[in-house]
Write a protein that holds these residues in place. Structure first.
Motif, short mmCIF file in Angstrom:
data_model
loop_
_atom_site.label_atom_id
_atom_site.label_comp_id
_atom_site.label_asym_id
_atom_site.label_seq_id
_atom_site.Cartn_x
_atom_site.Cartn_y
_atom_site.Cartn_z
N LEU A 133 6.27 5.40 -13.35
CA LEU A 133 7.33 5.55 -11.75
C LEU A 133 8.14 6.17 -11.07
CD1 LEU A 133 7.94 2.62 -10.63
CD2 LEU A 133 9.61 2.24 -12.02
N LEU A 134 8.67 6.85 -11.63
CA LEU A 134 9.34 7.94 -10.83
C LEU A 134 8.38 9.54 -10.39
CD1 LEU A 134 11.48 9.47 -10.45
CD2 LEU A 134 11.34 11.46 -12.12
N GLY A 135 7.02 9.77 -10.74
CA GLY A 135 6.11 10.09 -9.93
C GLY A 135 5.41 9.45 -9.14
N LEU A 136 5.53 8.54 -9.39
CA LEU A 136 4.62 7.48 -8.10
C LEU A 136 5.39 7.38 -6.88
CD1 LEU A 136 2.34 5.67 -7.88
CD2 LEU A 136 2.86 3.69 -8.92
N VAL A 137 6.67 6.76 -7.10
CA VAL A 137 7.73 6.96 -5.83
C VAL A 137 7.67 8.30 -5.83
CG1 VAL A 137 9.86 6.27 -5.41
CG2 VAL A 137 9.24 4.90 -7.40
N LEU A 138 7.63 9.60 -6.21
CA LEU A 138 7.65 10.92 -5.15
C LEU A 138 6.87 10.94 -4.72
CD1 LEU A 138 8.97 12.95 -8.10
CD2 LEU A 138 10.05 12.09 -6.53
N GLY A 139 5.67 10.20 -5.10
CA GLY A 139 4.44 10.79 -4.17
C GLY A 139 3.82 10.08 -2.90
N LEU A 140 5.31 8.87 -2.83
CA LEU A 140 5.01 8.11 -1.98
C LEU A 140 5.35 8.37 -0.59
CD1 LEU A 140 4.72 4.54 -4.01
CD2 LEU A 140 2.83 5.32 -2.51
N ARG A 141 7.07 8.79 -0.57
CA ARG A 141 7.51 9.56 -0.11
C ARG A 141 6.73 9.99 1.05
NH1 ARG A 141 12.33 12.92 -2.69
NH2 ARG A 141 12.91 12.67 -0.47
N GLY A 142 7.38 9.77 2.14
CA GLY A 142 6.86 10.41 3.12
C GLY A 142 5.40 9.75 3.80
N GLY A 143 4.52 8.81 2.63
CA GLY A 143 3.85 7.51 3.09
C GLY A 143 2.82 8.05 2.20
N GLY A 144 2.49 8.92 1.47
CA GLY A 144 1.53 8.99 0.44
C GLY A 144 -0.12 8.62 0.68
N HIS A 145 -0.50 9.20 -0.19
CA HIS A 145 -2.08 8.55 -0.57
C HIS A 145 -1.89 6.68 -0.53
CE1 HIS A 145 -5.77 7.90 -1.75
NE2 HIS A 145 -6.70 9.33 -1.36
N PRO A 146 -3.18 6.35 -0.21
CA PRO A 146 -2.90 4.84 0.04
C PRO A 146 -3.15 4.19 -1.65
CG PRO A 146 -4.61 5.52 1.35
CD PRO A 146 -4.09 6.82 0.72
N LEU A 147 -4.03 5.01 -1.73
CA LEU A 147 -4.32 4.84 -3.48
C LEU A 147 -2.88 4.45 -4.80
CD1 LEU A 147 -6.42 3.79 -6.27
CD2 LEU A 147 -6.65 6.76 -6.16
N LEU A 148 -2.29 5.63 -4.17
CA LEU A 148 -0.82 5.33 -5.24
C LEU A 148 -0.31 3.39 -4.13
CD1 LEU A 148 0.78 8.67 -4.19
CD2 LEU A 148 -0.85 8.01 -6.52
N TRP A 149 -0.21 3.49 -3.56
CA TRP A 149 0.23 1.95 -2.93
C TRP A 149 -0.69 1.06 -3.60
CZ3 TRP A 149 5.15 1.10 -0.72
CH2 TRP A 149 5.07 2.66 0.53
N ALA A 150 -1.69 1.27 -3.15
CA ALA A 150 -2.77 0.07 -4.40
C ALA A 150 -2.08 0.04 -5.67
CB ALA A 150 -3.63 0.56 -4.58
N ILE A 151 -1.72 0.72 -6.70
CA ILE A 151 -1.60 1.83 -7.74
C ILE A 151 0.26 -0.04 -8.54
CG2 ILE A 151 -0.67 2.73 -10.01
CD1 ILE A 151 -2.96 4.61 -8.65
N LEU A 152 1.11 0.77 -7.04
CA LEU A 152 2.36 0.27 -7.52
C LEU A 152 1.69 -1.14 -6.60
CD1 LEU A 152 5.41 0.63 -7.47
CD2 LEU A 152 5.59 1.16 -5.04
N VAL A 153 1.62 -1.95 -6.06
CA VAL A 153 0.80 -2.86 -5.65
C VAL A 153 0.78 -3.82 -6.62
CG1 VAL A 153 -0.02 -4.93 -4.29
CG2 VAL A 153 1.49 -2.94 -3.23
N THR A 154 -0.55 -3.05 -7.84
CA THR A 154 -0.89 -3.48 -8.64
C THR A 154 -0.19 -4.06 -9.55
OG1 THR A 154 -2.74 -2.79 -7.94
CG2 THR A 154 -3.05 -3.23 -10.34
N VAL A 155 0.71 -3.13 -10.27
CA VAL A 155 1.43 -3.28 -11.46
C VAL A 155 2.87 -4.32 -10.96
CG1 VAL A 155 3.41 -2.15 -12.43
CG2 VAL A 155 1.05 -0.81 -11.88
N LEU A 156 3.12 -4.49 -9.85
CA LEU A 156 4.29 -5.18 -9.27
C LEU A 156 3.52 -6.91 -9.21
CD1 LEU A 156 5.99 -3.65 -6.41
CD2 LEU A 156 6.74 -3.69 -8.67
N THR A 157 2.39 -6.33 -8.54
CA THR A 157 1.68 -7.88 -8.54
C THR A 157 1.76 -8.48 -10.38
OG1 THR A 157 0.51 -7.59 -6.52
CG2 THR A 157 -0.14 -9.31 -8.37
N VAL A 158 0.99 -7.88 -11.18
CA VAL A 158 0.49 -7.88 -12.18
C VAL A 158 2.04 -8.52 -13.26
CG1 VAL A 158 -0.39 -7.80 -14.46
CG2 VAL A 158 -1.48 -7.08 -12.37
#
Length: 460
Positions: A368-393
């Protein structure tokens, strides 16, 4: 020798990781127990039935309670090995779980590599390979290994589509997402959420492009699901997108006196179940089957069918507890999220190990920490997809019966996303990864200031 010298070091590292992951999964499969849980028996019986060309089992009242993906896997394993059906849990099923587990390691590598390069991929593969619950579960005939693989493959397909965005690529990602839904029914709302992520990630390319990609993704997922949905609906004579288990699980998950737990349901309604069925009078609460208790709940409405009666009672739970006692209901939901994540999948009949819990919490937190760090400043859309998937499930399972085994499909995504995000954060190129959505060509710059501002907008 020259070929070995030309092989990149990360390839050797990946080979070692794959070998280690395969070894731990083989050990888990060889250590399978002698007894099968209720879910294991159901998947095993359905797998045998599918291998013989049917989705019906005489000993099962409602085979559509379970989604078809895992029975199909076990059926294919039986067919490929020429199994005679003499055993409910043939060795072929456990070997299929091993292969699925090794494939998950490879997919985790590809997901992280696509975003942040091969060494991020090796880190993701190592985390997934050495995560103990994924090895233990190779010795269980359950849907979680295949669910983890298909969900991670859906993320990989989305990442591949974002490299060169177009409706065709996103449609393929939708097909893979539909396949994942046929393994785990709690993913039913996920395509709608991810379609929004797709549309927002491509907004710089124009409304027509972004909406076309999102629509292609959503439509392909629905079409993949459609044949099974029509079959299940025809058998039950009522709308059934994937399984018939929705209202029973929702009833348990919204029943506040039972704290949204099966154990709590047994304690709260055990007497009612025994009053409804006198043959159960000698059975203590802890040994009552959930279906017996739900039979008693459905019997409160004899004029309704079982599913309709449980739907009625679930709506009553929501009125009485979610609306009538919102703070207590919110507390139950919070505890259910805690039960889902502050624990690990122990499989069937395996004792709890403190060191495995520590590894689970550490890898989940680092992911989760690495995911948040990668999303700072916009991030790659795949990181957003992973985060949204984890939160949705997580949110969906907080409404149903939330247990630690439900996180085993999400931890590999957290590990892969965390490795990819950390790789982006450490890279000099930052979040503007090479595989992100394409920018407008330099030869056709925005014509006015407003257009320049729109073009500068980042991924969702």
């Amino acid at each position: 020798m020259a070929a070995l010298r030309l092989t990149p070091r990360w390839a050797f590292a990946l080979a070692v990781v794959l070998a280690a992951g395969a070894a731990t999964r083989i050990a888990g499969a060889l250590d399978h127990g002698r007894f099968l849980s209720t879910d294991e028996r159901a998947y095993a019986m359905l797998g045998l039935a599918v291998s013989r060309g049917s989705y019906s089992v005489a000993a099962m009242d409602d085979p559509l309670h379970w989604p078809p993906g895992t029975p199909l896997l076990f059926a294919v394993a039986r067919q490929l090995t020429g199994d005679d059906g003499s055993r409910l849990d043939p060795a072929a099923a456990y070997w299929a779980q091993v292969l699925v587990g090794v494939a998950l390691i490879a997919v985790a590598f590809l997901v992280a590599r696509l975003v942040a390069g091969p060494w991020a991929g090796v880190a993701a593969a190592a985390g997934v390979a050495l995560y103990p619950p994924l090895s233990i579960i190779s010795g269980d005939m359950v849907s979680e290994p295949l669910g983890a693989l298909t969900l991670a493959t859906a993320m990989l397909a989305l990442g591949w589509a974002w490299r060169r965005p177009g409706p065709g690529r996103f449609a393929l990602a939708g097909v893979v997402t539909g396949a994942a839904m046929l393994v785990r029914a709690d993913l039913l709302v996920l395509p709608f959420v991810l379609a929004v992520v797709v549309a927002l990630s491509l907004r710089r390319s124009g409304a027509r492009t972004s909406l076309a990609a999102a629509a292609a993704y959503l439509l392909a997922a629905a079409l993949t699901l459609a044949p099974w949905s029509m079959y299940a609906t025809g058998r039950r004579h009522q709308p059934t997108p994937i399984t018939s288990s929705s209202w029973s699980a929702l009833y348990v998950g919204t029943y506040l006196p039972g704290d949204g737990r099966i154990f709590g349901l047994r304690e709260a309604l055990g007497d009612e179940a025994r009053a409804h069925n006198p043959r159960l009078r000698a059975i203590p609460n802890g040994s009552l089957r959930t279906e017996w208790i739900l039979d008693a709940v459905a019997a409160r409405h004899p004029r309704l069918g079982r599913s309709a009666a449980l739907e009625h009672e679930t709506r009553r739970n929501l009125r009485r507890y979610a609306l009538g006692r919102p703070l207590a209901f919110a507390g139950m939901q919070t505890r259910k999220v805690g039960r889902m994540w502050i624990g690990y999948d122990r499989g069937t009949y395996h004792p709890r190990r403190a060191w495995i819990l520590a590894v689970h919490l550490l890898l989940s937190a680092l992911g989760l920490l690495g995911l948040v760090l990668g999303l700072r400043g916009g991030g790659h859309p795949l990181l957003w997809a992973i985060l949204v998937t984890v939160l949705t499930v997580t949110a969906v399972n907080s409404l149903f019966v939330s247990e630690a085994r439900h996180n085993v499909r999400l931890v590999p995504l957290l590990i892969a996303g965390g490795a990819a995000g950390a790789g982006l954060a450490l890279s000099r190129r930052g979040p503007a990864a090479r595989n992100g959505p394409p920018r407008a060509p330099a030869s056709s710059p925005p014509r006015d200031r407003a257009a320049r501002r729109r073009a500068a907008a980042g991924a969702p």
